[in-house]
Design an enzyme around this catalytic site. Structure first.
Site, PDB file in Angstrom:
ATOM      1  N   TYR A   1      -6.224 -36.142 -10.168  1.00  0.00           N
ATOM      2  CA  TYR A   1      -5.175 -35.352  -9.485  1.00  0.00           C
ATOM      3  C   TYR A   1      -4.036 -35.325 -10.090  1.00  0.00           C
ATOM      4  O   TYR A   1      -3.784 -36.585 -10.650  1.00  0.00           O
ATOM      5  CB  TYR A   1      -4.942 -35.910  -7.947  1.00  0.00           C
ATOM      6  CG  TYR A   1      -6.147 -35.776  -7.060  1.00  0.00           C
ATOM      7  CD1 TYR A   1      -6.338 -34.513  -6.182  1.00  0.00           C
ATOM      8  CD2 TYR A   1      -7.111 -36.839  -6.869  1.00  0.00           C
ATOM      9  CE1 TYR A   1      -7.407 -34.378  -5.402  1.00  0.00           C
ATOM     10  CE2 TYR A   1      -8.119 -36.767  -6.010  1.00  0.00           C
ATOM     11  CZ  TYR A   1      -8.407 -35.455  -5.154  1.00  0.00           C
ATOM     12  OH  TYR A   1      -9.464 -35.415  -4.437  1.00  0.00           O
TER      13      TYR A   1
ATOM     14  N   ASP B   1      -7.043 -30.475   0.630  1.00  0.00           N
ATOM     15  CA  ASP B   1      -5.875 -30.128   1.730  1.00  0.00           C
ATOM     16  C   ASP B   1      -5.338 -28.655   1.655  1.00  0.00           C
ATOM     17  O   ASP B   1      -5.352 -28.290   0.424  1.00  0.00           O
ATOM     18  CB  ASP B   1      -4.788 -31.136   1.687  1.00  0.00           C
ATOM     19  CG  ASP B   1      -4.987 -32.407   2.238  1.00  0.00           C
ATOM     20  OD1 ASP B   1      -6.136 -32.620   2.809  1.00  0.00           O
ATOM     21  OD2 ASP B   1      -4.081 -33.418   1.925  1.00  0.00           O
TER      22      ASP B   1
ATOM     23  N   ARG C   1      -2.173 -38.771  -0.598  1.00  0.00           N
ATOM     24  CA  ARG C   1      -0.949 -38.773   0.134  1.00  0.00           C
ATOM     25  C   ARG C   1      -0.648 -40.090   0.689  1.00  0.00           C
ATOM     26  O   ARG C   1       0.633 -40.725   0.941  1.00  0.00           O
ATOM     27  CB  ARG C   1      -0.727 -37.754   1.179  1.00  0.00           C
ATOM     28  CG  ARG C   1      -2.040 -37.450   2.147  1.00  0.00           C
ATOM     29  CD  ARG C   1      -2.127 -36.145   2.912  1.00  0.00           C
ATOM     30  NE  ARG C   1      -3.207 -35.574   3.437  1.00  0.00           N
ATOM     31  CZ  ARG C   1      -3.683 -35.947   4.616  1.00  0.00           C
ATOM     32  NH1 ARG C   1      -2.608 -36.392   5.429  1.00  0.00           N
ATOM     33  NH2 ARG C   1      -4.930 -35.704   5.051  1.00  0.00           N
TER      34      ARG C   1
ATOM     35  N   ASP D   1       2.801 -36.011   3.912  1.00  0.00           N
ATOM     36  CA  ASP D   1       3.007 -35.035   2.946  1.00  0.00           C
ATOM     37  C   ASP D   1       4.216 -33.988   3.233  1.00  0.00           C
ATOM     38  O   ASP D   1       5.156 -34.351   4.074  1.00  0.00           O
ATOM     39  CB  ASP D   1       1.785 -33.954   2.509  1.00  0.00           C
ATOM     40  CG  ASP D   1       1.305 -33.304   3.895  1.00  0.00           C
ATOM     41  OD1 ASP D   1       2.001 -33.266   4.832  1.00  0.00           O
ATOM     42  OD2 ASP D   1       0.077 -32.796   3.806  1.00  0.00           O
TER      43      ASP D   1
END
Length: 297
Positions: free
Chosen positions: A66, A38, A171, A80
């Protein structure tokens, strides 16, 4: 220049922006990234150059790790911090309940892809439809959460590490956790720590890459293509078998006990040079042979 750059993508750039920037620095067109990150996220973005672009399809299949921050109590349309707030609720869950719910997502997980994503439906990307105010029906995807390690819980903010299979939207995971807790939530930040064997500890900033290219030292910092296939068995071919193999012929495998049918194998020449990814096949007589799956020479 053939190999893989472990790039530390900065926030604010798309993955395609990074590739375009590197094309300008390296003065070469044959470059591609191995999995979209992203624009607002940072972290590991392996970028393949030259013949290594043939390995992109294999790298995108690798698991990822992550680090993310979940902000509970506030839901957004993009899941997000860049989206529009669509609801705010009080967070009543205790730390123990938050941890229990988050850990319940470990394992197989049916995840509905977000509207703000690059997935295409009928030739149009979902985020393009979303920006036009259109929401379409999506099918859930089966992904896998290998682990969730909670690093801290501070009020309604939860920082955690997550290991997952390809195609997982962190997300959406954050949003789903918030929904299961009854308060909603969104992802406040995201950093990709690992992509396959590529680790953020060894990632290069764009500034470092630019300096190395100017100094002529960048090639020494490229990861060899065969690193992508380090989990596979390897075989070394003599000159005769190498020639036959590279020309598309079958090479007989006498070591039947070591290999099985439909197995991927790293193939090298006698000089140690990586040649290809091979695959084992059975012929009509039941003999196990090696054939080319993907050439890298």
């Amino acid at each position: 220049m053939n190999g893989i750059l472990n790039v530390l993508k900065p926030p604010g750039m798309t993955s395609f922006d990074v590739v375009a920037y590197l094309r300008g620095i390296l003065k070469m067109k044959k470059i591609g990234h191995t999995g979209t990150l992203d624009p607002g996220a940072a972290g590991v973005l392996p970028v393949c150059a030259g013949k290594a672009t043939k390995a992109i399809e294999y790298l995108t299949d690798k698991d990822k790790v992550y680090r993310a921050e979940l902000l509970l109590g506030i839901s957004t349309d993009t899941q997000d911090s860049y989206g529009k707030v669509i609801s705010e609720k009080e967070v009543k869950a205790s730390c123990d309940e938050i941890e229990r719910v988050m850990k319940s997502f470990e394992g197989d997980y049916s995840q509905l892809p977000p509207m703000y994503s690059a997935i295409k439906i009928d030739g149009k990307k979902l985020y393009e439809l979303a920006r036009s105010g259109i929401e379409v029906e999506r099918s859930p995807r089966n992904v896998k959460i290998h682990f969730i390690d909670i690093l801290s819980i501070n009020g309604n903010r939860v920082v955690f590490d997550v290991g997952c299979s390809k195609g997982t939207y962190i997300r959406t995971l954050c949003s789903d956790i918030g929904d299961r807790l009854g308060c909603g939530g969104h992802m406040a930040f995201l950093v990709r720590m690992k992509a396959g064997s590529f680790d953020i500890k060894n990632a290069l900033t764009l500034e470092q890459i630019k300096d190395m290219a100017r100094e002529g030292t960048l090639e020494k910092n490229l990861t060899c293509i065969d690193r992508v296939f380090e989990d596979y068995d390897r075989i070394c071919l003599n000159e005769k078998d190498k020639k036959r193999f590279l020309n598309g012929g079958f090479v007989g495998l006498e070591m039947r006990g070591k290999f099985t049918s439909a197995q991927k194998i790293r193939v090298y020449g006698q000089d140690g040079a990586f040649l290809a990814l091979g695959e084992t096949v059975l012929d009509r007589t039941g003999q196990l042979n090696l054939k080319v799956d993907k050439l890298f020479v």
